[in-house]
Motif scaffolding. Structure first.
Motif, PDB file in Angstrom:
ATOM      1  N   ASP A  82       0.617  -0.903   0.062  1.00 35.94           N
ATOM      2  CA  ASP A  82       0.086  -0.325   0.238  1.00 35.94           C
ATOM      3  C   ASP A  82       0.690   1.261   0.072  1.00 35.94           C
ATOM      4  OD1 ASP A  82       0.925  -0.282   2.641  1.00 35.94           O
ATOM      5  OD2 ASP A  82      -1.077  -0.767   3.471  1.00 35.94           O
ATOM      6  N   LEU A  83       0.232   2.485  -0.161  1.00 34.89           N
ATOM      7  CA  LEU A  83       1.220   3.878  -0.118  1.00 34.89           C
ATOM      8  C   LEU A  83       1.601   4.128   1.398  1.00 34.89           C
ATOM      9  CD1 LEU A  83       1.149   5.806  -2.220  1.00 34.89           C
ATOM     10  CD2 LEU A  83      -0.641   7.059  -0.448  1.00 34.89           C
ATOM     11  N   GLN A  84       1.415   3.327   2.204  1.00 36.50           N
ATOM     12  CA  GLN A  84       2.518   3.854   3.155  1.00 36.50           C
ATOM     13  C   GLN A  84       3.936   3.249   3.526  1.00 36.50           C
ATOM     14  OE1 GLN A  84       1.087   2.773   7.166  1.00 36.50           O
ATOM     15  NE2 GLN A  84       2.753   4.287   8.551  1.00 36.50           N
ATOM     16  N   ILE A  85       3.746   2.016   3.240  1.00 39.49           N
ATOM     17  CA  ILE A  85       4.714   0.411   2.989  1.00 39.49           C
ATOM     18  C   ILE A  85       5.513   0.846   1.517  1.00 39.49           C
ATOM     19  CG2 ILE A  85       5.215  -1.872   1.311  1.00 39.49           C
ATOM     20  CD1 ILE A  85       3.473  -2.670   3.926  1.00 39.49           C
ATOM     21  N   ARG A  86       4.989   1.470   0.340  1.00 38.85           N
ATOM     22  CA  ARG A  86       5.697   2.202  -0.488  1.00 38.85           C
ATOM     23  C   ARG A  86       6.774   3.077  -0.977  1.00 38.85           C
ATOM     24  NH1 ARG A  86       0.807   2.131  -5.103  1.00 38.85           N
ATOM     25  NH2 ARG A  86       0.194  -0.246  -4.479  1.00 38.85           N
ATOM     26  N   ASN A  87       6.278   3.901   0.805  1.00 45.24           N
ATOM     27  CA  ASN A  87       7.152   5.306   0.991  1.00 45.24           C
ATOM     28  C   ASN A  87       7.640   4.424   2.063  1.00 45.24           C
ATOM     29  OD1 ASN A  87       5.727   7.566  -0.542  1.00 45.24           O
ATOM     30  ND2 ASN A  87       3.865   7.625   0.565  1.00 45.24           N
ATOM     31  N   ARG A  88       8.172   3.534   2.591  1.00 43.42           N
ATOM     32  CA  ARG A  88       9.371   3.316   3.395  1.00 43.42           C
ATOM     33  C   ARG A  88      10.027   1.868   3.105  1.00 43.42           C
ATOM     34  NH1 ARG A  88      11.206   6.525   7.063  1.00 43.42           N
ATOM     35  NH2 ARG A  88      11.680   4.080   8.296  1.00 43.42           N
ATOM     36  N   GLY A  89       9.350   0.996   2.136  1.00 44.02           N
ATOM     37  CA  GLY A  89       9.909  -0.059   1.336  1.00 44.02           C
ATOM     38  C   GLY A  89      11.154   0.385   0.794  1.00 44.02           C
ATOM     39  N   THR A  90      11.958  -0.013   1.165  1.00 44.42           N
ATOM     40  CA  THR A  90      13.647  -0.332   0.038  1.00 44.42           C
ATOM     41  C   THR A  90      13.596  -1.133  -0.501  1.00 44.42           C
ATOM     42  OG1 THR A  90      14.700  -1.312   1.354  1.00 44.42           O
ATOM     43  CG2 THR A  90      14.118   1.429   1.552  1.00 44.42           C
ATOM     44  N   ILE A  91      14.140  -1.647  -2.395  1.00 41.19           N
ATOM     45  CA  ILE A  91      14.651  -2.060  -3.164  1.00 41.19           C
ATOM     46  C   ILE A  91      15.315  -3.251  -2.486  1.00 41.19           C
ATOM     47  CG2 ILE A  91      15.684  -1.107  -4.657  1.00 41.19           C
ATOM     48  CD1 ILE A  91      14.807  -2.179  -6.810  1.00 41.19           C
ATOM     49  N   GLY A  92      16.481  -2.144  -1.954  1.00 43.04           N
ATOM     50  CA  GLY A  92      17.877  -3.900  -1.638  1.00 43.04           C
ATOM     51  C   GLY A  92      16.917  -5.004  -0.152  1.00 43.04           C
ATOM     52  N   GLY A  93      15.868  -4.539   0.679  1.00 42.76           N
ATOM     53  CA  GLY A  93      15.715  -4.170   1.753  1.00 42.76           C
ATOM     54  C   GLY A  93      14.544  -5.494   1.206  1.00 42.76           C
ATOM     55  N   ASN A  94      13.941  -5.470   0.003  1.00 34.09           N
ATOM     56  CA  ASN A  94      13.226  -6.784  -0.893  1.00 34.09           C
ATOM     57  C   ASN A  94      13.606  -7.653  -1.044  1.00 34.09           C
ATOM     58  OD1 ASN A  94      10.900  -7.180  -3.144  1.00 34.09           O
ATOM     59  ND2 ASN A  94       9.561  -6.223  -1.896  1.00 34.09           N
ATOM     60  N   LEU A  95      15.103  -7.030  -1.781  1.00 32.72           N
ATOM     61  CA  LEU A  95      15.441  -8.632  -2.318  1.00 32.72           C
ATOM     62  C   LEU A  95      15.934  -8.874  -1.358  1.00 32.72           C
ATOM     63  CD1 LEU A  95      16.898  -6.574  -5.361  1.00 32.72           C
ATOM     64  CD2 LEU A  95      14.673  -8.371  -5.213  1.00 32.72           C
ATOM     65  N   THR A  96      16.745  -8.658  -0.376  1.00 34.15           N
ATOM     66  CA  THR A  96      17.493  -9.384   0.649  1.00 34.15           C
ATOM     67  C   THR A  96      16.835 -10.513   1.026  1.00 34.15           C
ATOM     68  OG1 THR A  96      18.732  -7.212   1.222  1.00 34.15           O
ATOM     69  CG2 THR A  96      19.038  -9.007   2.388  1.00 34.15           C
ATOM     70  N   ALA A  97      15.384  -9.453   2.295  1.00 31.39           N
ATOM     71  CA  ALA A  97      14.320 -10.958   2.866  1.00 31.39           C
ATOM     72  C   ALA A  97      13.829 -11.673   1.744  1.00 31.39           C
ATOM     73  CB  ALA A  97      12.758  -9.960   2.746  1.00 31.39           C
ATOM     74  N   ALA A  98      13.774 -11.586   0.202  1.00 30.12           N
ATOM     75  CA  ALA A  98      13.358 -12.561  -0.124  1.00 30.12           C
ATOM     76  C   ALA A  98      12.499 -13.385  -0.064  1.00 30.12           C
ATOM     77  CB  ALA A  98      14.506 -13.467  -0.645  1.00 30.12           C
ATOM     78  N   GLU A  99      11.572 -12.947  -0.003  1.00 29.33           N
ATOM     79  CA  GLU A  99       9.992 -13.547   0.403  1.00 29.33           C
ATOM     80  C   GLU A  99       9.736 -14.386  -0.625  1.00 29.33           C
ATOM     81  OE1 GLU A  99       8.614 -13.564   3.614  1.00 29.33           O
ATOM     82  OE2 GLU A  99       9.671 -12.048   4.711  1.00 29.33           O
ATOM     83  N   PRO A 100       8.410 -15.486  -0.201  1.00 26.49           N
ATOM     84  CA  PRO A 100       8.603 -16.764  -1.193  1.00 26.49           C
ATOM     85  C   PRO A 100       7.341 -15.544  -2.671  1.00 26.49           C
ATOM     86  CG  PRO A 100       8.325 -17.777   0.756  1.00 26.49           C
ATOM     87  CD  PRO A 100       8.994 -16.534   1.252  1.00 26.49           C
ATOM     88  N   GLY A 101       6.795 -15.017  -2.478  1.00 27.09           N
ATOM     89  CA  GLY A 101       5.578 -13.921  -2.415  1.00 27.09           C
ATOM     90  C   GLY A 101       5.964 -12.752  -2.545  1.00 27.09           C
TER      91      GLY A 101
END
Length: 312
Positions: A114-133
């Motif tokens: 959602d909008l709140q997460i898009r304003n805080r979440g980062t590409i580096g953190g997303n790829l490092t976490a590598a959640e299955p979905g």
């Protein structure tokens, strides 16, 4: 639930972050960026580090451009775009450069959270976490991106497949290494389509596709899926059916029908909302939708803009 006690350290630079990780190695340090994966893990007891290193104030890890905008200072050239590891999802969506040259990435980001997460979440953190979905690993894999990291042994570049463990290996990020940027090659066209998991918001099934064509013939195709296995995976049978074929509706439909050939239903993820067999069944539909978006962009003669939408 309450998170465990830990010592908090704020890094002022990449070198400072690496020094803090080394100094507190005995405390099982974890890196804090956007926090959307780490904080739930702390509260649920899935992680219990005794030290956190906050990298959120390191400006050198932000930016989208030719490479000079990010810490390495090396020009990535006109045929790829460098994205700093702390670049937020919102910044990715607002980038005209990425919309033109990496539409599979902006497509996937447009249906992320959602909008709140898009304003805080980062590409580096997303790829490092590598959640299955997670959406971005599939897009990054289809885009043939390279992840650059720094650690005790210096800097290195890791292709997306190795970084994410998509080749069947363990993810390649080592202890006390820090993702600094993601480099995405420019492509002719791409697309992403997703069936959202009703409980988590991640992809029950998500498919990312990238196409290169020459005079109406597909010369290269990269198609990746998320949500089906515990890791992202290339759909090799779909790619094989596309390369050398004409850019036509019947080509896309026939190739998408082969999406399930790469994955055995018994190996697919299963939960209360969808069995592994159902996830594999959905692959063809979402592969076709992702490919259709890519073909629309081929027809438009450019990477195109817009968002993927949650195609149900």
């Amino acid at each position: 639930m309450f998170p465990p006690q830990f010592d908090y350290h704020r890094a002022s630079s990449i070198d400072d972050a690496l020094e803090l990780l080394e100094r507190h190695a005995a405390d099982d340090p974890r890196i804090l960026a956007g926090g959307h994966s780490l904080l739930p893990d702390l509260k649920n007891g899935r992680a219990s580090p005794r030290a956190l290193v906050d990298i959120g104030e390191i400006d050198a890890l932000r930016g989208i451009g030719s490479g000079a905008d990010v810490e390495s200072g090396a020009d990535s050239g006109a045929d790829e775009t460098a994205i700093g590891a702390l670049t937020t999802y919102a910044d990715i969506l607002e980038s005209d450069r990425l919309q033109r040259h990496a539409p599979v990435l902006t497509d996937a980001t447009s249906v992320l959270a959602d909008l709140q997460i898009r304003n805080r979440g980062t590409i580096g953190g997303n790829l490092t976490a590598a959640e299955p979905g997670a959406d971005l690993p599939a897009a990054t894999l289809a885009a043939d991106a390279t992840v650059r990291v720094r650690g005790p042994d210096g800097e290195r570049a890791i292709d997306a497949a190795a970084f994410l463990g998509a080749d069947g290996s363990e993810p390649a990020l080592r202890e006390r290494e820090l993702v600094t940027e993601v480099r995405v090659p420019h492509v002719e066209a791409g697309g992403y389509a997703k069936k959202t998991h009703p409980a988590s918001g991640y992809a029950m099934v998500g498919v990312a596709a990238v196409l290169e064509t020459d005079d109406g013939t597909i010369t290269d195709a990269r198609v990746a899926a998320t949500g089906v296995l515990e890791r992202v995976v290339r759909l090799a049978a779909v790619e094989d059916a596309l390369v050398g074929a004409r850019v036509e509706s019947k080509t896309i439909e026939a190739a998408a029908e082969r999406a399930g050939e790469t994955i055995e239903p018994a190996d697919a993820r299963s939960d209360d909302h969808a069995s592994g067999e159902f996830r594999v069944h959905l692959l063809s539909t979402y592969a076709e939708r992702a490919l259709e978006r890519a073909v629309d962009r081929v027809a438009a003669g450019a990477g195109g803009t817009g968002t993927a939408g949650d195609l149900e």
